[in-house]
Write a protein that holds these residues in place. Structure first.
Motif, PDB file in Angstrom:
ATOM      1  N   LEU A 288       0.834  -1.197   0.000  1.00 52.68           N
ATOM      2  CA  LEU A 288       0.000   0.000   0.000  1.00 52.68           C
ATOM      3  C   LEU A 288       0.869   1.248   0.000  1.00 52.68           C
ATOM      4  CD1 LEU A 288      -2.648  -0.990   2.700  1.00 52.68           C
ATOM      5  CD2 LEU A 288      -2.992  -0.949   0.227  1.00 52.68           C
ATOM      6  N   GLY A 289       0.315   2.352  -0.518  1.00 53.41           N
ATOM      7  CA  GLY A 289       0.949   3.637  -0.317  1.00 53.41           C
ATOM      8  C   GLY A 289       0.884   4.017   1.152  1.00 53.41           C
ATOM      9  N   THR A 290       1.769   4.916   1.557  1.00 51.55           N
ATOM     10  CA  THR A 290       1.837   5.270   2.982  1.00 51.55           C
ATOM     11  C   THR A 290       0.506   5.812   3.490  1.00 51.55           C
ATOM     12  OG1 THR A 290       4.202   5.757   2.789  1.00 51.55           O
ATOM     13  CG2 THR A 290       3.048   6.693   4.676  1.00 51.55           C
ATOM     14  N   ASP A 291      -0.116   6.713   2.749  1.00 52.23           N
ATOM     15  CA  ASP A 291      -1.384   7.299   3.198  1.00 52.23           C
ATOM     16  C   ASP A 291      -2.472   6.236   3.313  1.00 52.23           C
ATOM     17  OD1 ASP A 291      -0.223   9.775   3.337  1.00 52.23           O
ATOM     18  OD2 ASP A 291      -0.961  10.448   1.385  1.00 52.23           O
ATOM     19  N   ASP A 292      -2.511   5.303   2.358  1.00 55.66           N
ATOM     20  CA  ASP A 292      -3.518   4.233   2.396  1.00 55.66           C
ATOM     21  C   ASP A 292      -3.261   3.296   3.571  1.00 55.66           C
ATOM     22  OD1 ASP A 292      -4.834   5.141   0.067  1.00 55.66           O
ATOM     23  OD2 ASP A 292      -3.308   4.168  -1.175  1.00 55.66           O
ATOM     24  N   ALA A 293      -1.988   3.013   3.848  1.00 51.29           N
ATOM     25  CA  ALA A 293      -1.661   2.149   4.983  1.00 51.29           C
ATOM     26  C   ALA A 293      -2.068   2.817   6.295  1.00 51.29           C
ATOM     27  CB  ALA A 293      -0.165   1.840   4.989  1.00 51.29           C
ATOM     28  N   LEU A 294      -1.848   4.120   6.409  1.00 49.80           N
ATOM     29  CA  LEU A 294      -2.275   4.834   7.613  1.00 49.80           C
ATOM     30  C   LEU A 294      -3.798   4.836   7.741  1.00 49.80           C
ATOM     31  CD1 LEU A 294       0.220   7.837   7.498  1.00 49.80           C
ATOM     32  CD2 LEU A 294       0.204   5.977   9.171  1.00 49.80           C
ATOM     33  N   ASP A 295      -4.487   4.954   6.604  1.00 51.14           N
ATOM     34  CA  ASP A 295      -5.954   4.881   6.630  1.00 51.14           C
ATOM     35  C   ASP A 295      -6.420   3.515   7.131  1.00 51.14           C
ATOM     36  OD1 ASP A 295      -6.364   7.460   5.823  1.00 51.14           O
ATOM     37  OD2 ASP A 295      -6.644   6.976   3.708  1.00 51.14           O
ATOM     38  N   MET A 296      -5.692   2.468   6.747  1.00 49.52           N
ATOM     39  CA  MET A 296      -6.044   1.128   7.214  1.00 49.52           C
ATOM     40  C   MET A 296      -5.894   1.035   8.726  1.00 49.52           C
ATOM     41  SD  MET A 296      -4.573  -2.542   5.889  1.00 49.52           S
ATOM     42  CE  MET A 296      -5.281  -4.082   6.517  1.00 49.52           C
ATOM     43  N   LEU A 297      -4.833   1.609   9.263  1.00 50.42           N
ATOM     44  CA  LEU A 297      -4.669   1.624  10.715  1.00 50.42           C
ATOM     45  C   LEU A 297      -5.790   2.410  11.376  1.00 50.42           C
ATOM     46  CD1 LEU A 297      -0.809   2.173  11.197  1.00 50.42           C
ATOM     47  CD2 LEU A 297      -2.102   0.057  11.463  1.00 50.42           C
ATOM     48  N   ARG A 298      -6.162   3.551  10.788  1.00 47.31           N
ATOM     49  CA  ARG A 298      -7.247   4.344  11.361  1.00 47.31           C
ATOM     50  C   ARG A 298      -8.552   3.568  11.355  1.00 47.31           C
ATOM     51  NH1 ARG A 298      -4.704   8.384   7.934  1.00 47.31           N
ATOM     52  NH2 ARG A 298      -3.490   9.842   9.223  1.00 47.31           N
ATOM     53  N   TYR A 299      -8.786   2.813  10.300  1.00 46.58           N
ATOM     54  CA  TYR A 299     -10.025   2.042  10.206  1.00 46.58           C
ATOM     55  C   TYR A 299     -10.132   1.039  11.353  1.00 46.58           C
ATOM     56  CZ  TYR A 299     -13.417  -1.372   8.504  1.00 46.58           C
ATOM     57  OH  TYR A 299     -14.487  -2.246   8.393  1.00 46.58           O
ATOM     58  N   HIS A 300      -9.021   0.357  11.657  1.00 48.13           N
ATOM     59  CA  HIS A 300      -9.044  -0.693  12.678  1.00 48.13           C
ATOM     60  C   HIS A 300      -8.855  -0.151  14.097  1.00 48.13           C
ATOM     61  CE1 HIS A 300      -9.246  -4.102   9.947  1.00 48.13           C
ATOM     62  NE2 HIS A 300      -8.303  -3.557   9.214  1.00 48.13           N
ATOM     63  N   LEU A 301      -8.075   0.921  14.241  1.00 55.52           N
ATOM     64  CA  LEU A 301      -7.713   1.380  15.577  1.00 55.52           C
ATOM     65  C   LEU A 301      -8.419   2.672  15.990  1.00 55.52           C
ATOM     66  CD1 LEU A 301      -3.848   0.762  15.387  1.00 55.52           C
ATOM     67  CD2 LEU A 301      -5.586  -0.714  16.408  1.00 55.52           C
ATOM     68  N   GLY A 302      -9.015   3.343  15.031  1.00 57.85           N
ATOM     69  CA  GLY A 302      -9.641   4.624  15.327  1.00 57.85           C
ATOM     70  C   GLY A 302      -8.724   5.775  14.954  1.00 57.85           C
ATOM     71  N   THR A 303      -9.319   6.816  14.376  1.00 59.78           N
ATOM     72  CA  THR A 303      -8.530   7.964  13.925  1.00 59.78           C
ATOM     73  C   THR A 303      -7.796   8.641  15.082  1.00 59.78           C
ATOM     74  OG1 THR A 303     -10.054   8.345  12.088  1.00 59.78           O
ATOM     75  CG2 THR A 303      -8.654  10.190  12.748  1.00 59.78           C
ATOM     76  N   GLU A 304      -8.467   8.786  16.212  1.00 56.55           N
ATOM     77  CA  GLU A 304      -7.874   9.497  17.342  1.00 56.55           C
ATOM     78  C   GLU A 304      -6.615   8.805  17.843  1.00 56.55           C
ATOM     79  OE1 GLU A 304      -9.130  10.964  21.870  1.00 56.55           O
ATOM     80  OE2 GLU A 304     -10.630  10.121  20.500  1.00 56.55           O
ATOM     81  N   ARG A 305      -6.660   7.477  17.945  1.00 55.50           N
ATOM     82  CA  ARG A 305      -5.513   6.742  18.471  1.00 55.50           C
ATOM     83  C   ARG A 305      -4.322   6.817  17.520  1.00 55.50           C
ATOM     84  NH1 ARG A 305      -5.574   0.316  20.322  1.00 55.50           N
ATOM     85  NH2 ARG A 305      -3.475   0.283  21.275  1.00 55.50           N
ATOM     86  N   VAL A 306      -4.574   6.708  16.231  1.00 53.22           N
ATOM     87  CA  VAL A 306      -3.481   6.734  15.250  1.00 53.22           C
ATOM     88  C   VAL A 306      -2.907   8.131  15.119  1.00 53.22           C
ATOM     89  CG1 VAL A 306      -2.888   6.381  12.819  1.00 53.22           C
ATOM     90  CG2 VAL A 306      -4.378   4.744  14.001  1.00 53.22           C
ATOM     91  N   ASP A 307      -3.776   9.133  15.007  1.00 56.03           N
ATOM     92  CA  ASP A 307      -3.286  10.494  14.798  1.00 56.03           C
ATOM     93  C   ASP A 307      -2.628  11.071  16.042  1.00 56.03           C
ATOM     94  OD1 ASP A 307      -4.182  10.283  12.255  1.00 56.03           O
ATOM     95  OD2 ASP A 307      -5.933  11.582  12.495  1.00 56.03           O
ATOM     96  N   ALA A 308      -2.846  10.458  17.203  1.00 54.74           N
ATOM     97  CA  ALA A 308      -2.173  10.911  18.428  1.00 54.74           C
ATOM     98  C   ALA A 308      -0.688  10.558  18.411  1.00 54.74           C
ATOM     99  CB  ALA A 308      -2.841  10.299  19.654  1.00 54.74           C
TER     100      ALA A 308
END
Length: 598
Positions: A416-436
Motif C-alpha cells: 500500500l501507499g503510505t497514506d492508504d496504509a495509515l488509513d487502514m490503521l485508522r479504520y481498525h484502531l480509530g482515527t484518534e488513536r493513530v493520529d495521536a
C-alpha cells in the motif's frame, strides 16, 4: 481417525486380522515412505518376535494386497529395505482432515469466520471414534493417537473461536461448560468460556470462571494463569466494550471447497479495501469485458480481498451467484484439484456430480455465475478447468502473473501507499488513536512493509491491547530477527504465507537455483530496491540471467516489480529467508548455482 478401514469403491470395509491392521496402520502413518522390515517387525511383535518374523510379514503383506485388491503390488510396493504404501495425503482421512483445518485457519485469517466454521466442522466430521481404535498400542501408534487427540481438541477450540467471532456466544455456552469440565487445564477453552459468558451479560460468572481456573492451576500445578487469561480477566473487570465486539453475519457468497466433498459459505463482505480503487476498477472493468482476470502480486498483499470486493460489487450482474474455489498451492499439475473443484461447483449449483475430466464450462452453460479461483499456482490449474462460457466470469488470484494465459486481464497488487496504509490503521484502531502518534504510526507502517496482511495483524494485536501505545508496538518490531514472531495474532500469521511462497519457489526451481540464491543474497544486504544492473553486478551474473531470476521472485510473490527495471523484496520476506538454516532444502537448492552467495 477411528477403526482402520478402507473403501473398496462401494462401501467401507474393515481388516479382519489384527496383524494386517497393524501392518496397514504402520504403513499409513508413514505413507509414501519406505518402512524397513526391522521397524515393521518391532511394531508387530515388540521385543520378542518369532524366528520366522520376516516370512510372516511377507505373508501379511501378500494377504493385505489381496484385501485391498492390489494383487500386482502397485499400491503396497516392496522396496528395500522393506515396504512402501503409495497413498496421496488426501486419500487418507488424516491428510484430508489436516488440509481442511489448514484452509479453515486461512479463512479465519482472511476475515471469513463463517467459512472457517464450516471448514472446522467438516474436519471434525471425519472423526469416527478413538484414533486407531482397533490397532495394538505400540509406541508409534500411541504417539500418533496423542497427536490426533490434540488435533481434535485444538480444532474444536478453533471452531468455537470462529463462532464467537460470529456472535454465537449464547448457543456455545452449554458446549463450553461441558468441554471445560472434560479438559479442566486447557486455558484456551476457559478463555472462550469467559468471553462467551461476558458477552452473554454474565460478567460476574465470567470472573468466577477465571477464579476457579486460577485456584485449580495454583493448587494442582503451582502456577498462575497465562498472560492471555490474566489480560482477559482485567478487560472483563474494566467492562471493556471492545470485548463485546463480534462480526455480524452478512449476506453469504457460495464457496466450493475444492479439497473436500462438502461445500460451505463464506462472508461476502463488502470487504473493506484501502487504496485499491484503481486496481478494483480495472478488475471490474476486465470482468465486464468477458475476459479472464488475474489478480497477481506479493504474498500478503490482499489479492483475495480484492477479488471478493469485486464479486460484491458485481453481484447484481451475476444472479446465479459467486462460486469461490480455493485451489491451494499443492497441486501444480492442475488435474486432481480441478476435478474436485468441478464436482464441488456442481453440488452448489444443484447438478448431478460429473465424472472426472468434465470441464467447468459444461456446468455453467445457460447461467450467469462469477467464479473465483483463489491461490492458483500456475496456468495448468486453470487449463484443467477449461474456460467459462459467455455470460459467466472468471477471476483468478495468484502469486504468479499467469503469463502463459493468453488474453487475460492482469491486475497487479503490491504494498500500500503510505497514506492508504495509515488509513487502514485508522479504520481498525480509530482515527484518534493513530493520529495521536503520527511518527509511531508511520514507523509501524514501514516495519510492516505497508503490506495489508501485516498491518491487519498489527492492528488486531493493538485492538486487543488498548493499553499499548503504537510506539511500544513499533519498538517490538524494531528487531528484524523477532519481527515475524511479533506479527502473530490468533490464527493470523505473516510467517506461514511467506514460508509457503518460499517452499513453492524451491519446488518449482527445476534445477535452477539462481532465483533462490539471489533471494538469499538480497535478504542479507538490506538494499530495499535494486535495479537489474545492480543485481547482475551483485550476483556475478549477466543482466539477462539476473532479470530472469528477479522475475521468478515476482512470480513467486516474493518480490515486487517497480518502474525503471527495479525490484523490491519486502523486509518481512528477507527476515524469513535469513531464518532458514544451512541444513534445509532451501540451501541445497540454492547450492545448485555457484556464485557469490554460495
Amino acid at each position: 481417525m477411528g477403526p482402520v478401514e478402507f473403501h473398496d469403491g462401494v462401501t467401507w470395509c474393515g481388516i479382519g486380522s489384527a496383524k494386517q491392521r497393524a501392518l496397514l496402520a504402520t504403513l499409513l502413518l508413514n505413507a509414501d515412505q519406505v518402512v524397513s522390515l526391522e521397524q515393521l517387525i518391532a511394531e508387530l511383535w515388540d521385543d520378542d518376535p518369532p524366528t520366522s518374523a520376516s516370512g510372516l510379514v511377507a505373508g501379511y503383506a501378500w494377504r493385505l494386497r489381496r484385501t485391498l485388491n492390489d494383487r500386482n503390488g502397485a499400491i503396497l510396493t516392496t522396496r528395500s529395505p522393506g515396504y512402501r504404501l503409495l497413498a496421496a495425503p488426501e486419500t487418507i482421512d488424516i491428510g484430508e482432515c489436516e488440509a481442511l483445518i489448514r484452509r479453515a485457519h486461512a479463512d479465519l485469517a482472511a476475515g471469513r469466520p463463517e467459512a472457517a466454521v464450516h471448514g472446522f466442522d467438516a474436519a471434525l466430521a471425519l472423526w469416527r471414534g478413538a484414533p486407531l481404535a482397533d490397532v495394538r498400542p505400540t509406541p508409534l501408534v500411541m504417539t500418533e493417537v496423542a497427536r490426533l487427540e490434540e488435533t481434535h481438541i485444538a480444532t474444536i477450540e478453533a471452531r468455537i473461536g470462529a463462532e464467537l467471532e460470529l456472535g454465537r456466544h449464547g448457543m456455545l455456552l452449554p458446549e463450553l461448560k461441558v468441554l471445560v469440565s472434560q479438559h479442566p487445564l486447557r486455558e484456551r477453552l476457559h478463555a472462550n468460556l469467559m468471553t462467551a459468558l461476558y458477552r452473554d451479560g454474565q460478567q460476574a460468572v465470567a470472573l468466577g470462571a477465571y477464579r476457579d481456573l486460577r485456584r485449580l492451576l495454583v493448587d494442582e500445578l503451582g502456577i498462575e494463569p497465562s498472560e492471555l487469561l490474566r489480560d482477559l480477566e482485567q478487560r472483563i473487570l474494566r467492562n471493556d466494550p471492545l470485548l463485546r465486539l463480534y462480526r455480524s453475519a452478512p449476506r453469504p457468497v457460495v464457496r466450493a471447497a475444492a479439497s473436500s466433498p462438502a461445500t460451505s459459505r463464506i462472508a461476502a463482505g463488502p470487504v473493506v479495501l484501502h487504496g485499491r480503487r484503481t486496481a478494483l476498477d480495472r478488475l471490474i472493468s476486465g470482468v465486464r469485458t468477458g475476459r479472464t482476470c488475474v489478480v497477481q502480486g506479493l504474498v500478503g498483499a490482499g489479492k483475495t480481498a480484492l477479488a471478493l470486493r469485486a464479486a460484491h460489487e458485481l453481484a447484481e450482474e451475476y444472479p446465479d451467484g459467486t462460486v469461490f474455489v480455493p485451489m491451494g498451492a499443492a497441486h501444480a499439475d492442475g488435474s486432481p484439484e480441478a476435478a474436485r473443484a468441478v464436482r464441488a461447483v456442481a453440488r452448489e449449483l444443484g447438478l448431478p456430480l460429473p465424472a472426472d475430466g468434465r470441464p467447468l464450462s459444461s456446468l455453467l452453460n445457460g447461467r450467469r455465475v462469477l467464479v473465483i479461483l483463489d491461490d492458483v499456482v500456475n496456468a495448468a490449474q486453470v487449463r484443467a478447468l477449461a474456460s467459462v462460457p459467455p455470460g459467466n466470469a472468471l477471476i483468478i488470484t495468484s502469486r504468479s502473473g499467469m503469463t502463459t494465459l493468453d488474453g487475460a486481464v492482469r491486475v497487479p497488487v503490491g504494498a500500500l501507499g503510505t497514506d492508504d496504509a495509515l488509513d487502514m490503521l485508522r479504520y481498525h484502531l480509530g482515527t484518534e488513536r493513530v493520529d495521536a502518534e503520527p511518527e509511531a504510526a508511520l514507523t509501524l507502517v514501514q516495519r510492516c512493509d505497508a503490506m495489508p496482511l501485516a498491518l491487519r495483524i498489527a492492528s488486531a494485536r493493538l485492538v486487543n491491547r488498548p493499553d499499548w501505545s503504537l510506539a511500544a508496538f513499533a519498538t517490538r518490531l524494531a528487531d528484524r530477527a523477532c519481527r515475524l514472531d511479533a506479527l502473530v495474532c490468533a490464527s493470523m500469521t505473516m510467517r506461514e504465507p511467506v514460508a509457503a511462497a518460499v517452499r513453492a519457489l524451491v519446488r518449482d526451481l527445476d534445477g535452477d537455483g539462481e532465483a533462490l540464491r539471489i533471494l538469499r543474497l538480497l535478504s542479507r544486504l538490506h538494499l530495499g530496491t535494486v535495479s537489474v544492473s545492480n543485481l547482475a553486478e551483485l550476483s556475478g551474473q549477466s543482466t539477462a540471467v539476473a532479470e530472469v531470476a528477479a522475475e521468478r521472485l515476482v512470480d513467486a510473490g516474493l518480490a515486487e516489480a517497480l518502474p525503471g527495471d527495479s525490484y523490491r523484496i519486502p523486509e518481512l520476506v528477507c527476515v524469513h529467508v535469513r531464518e532458514l538454516r544451512p541444513t534445509t532444502e532451501y540451501d541445497r537448492a540454492a547450492a545448485m548455482t555457484v556464485g557469490p552467495c554460495a
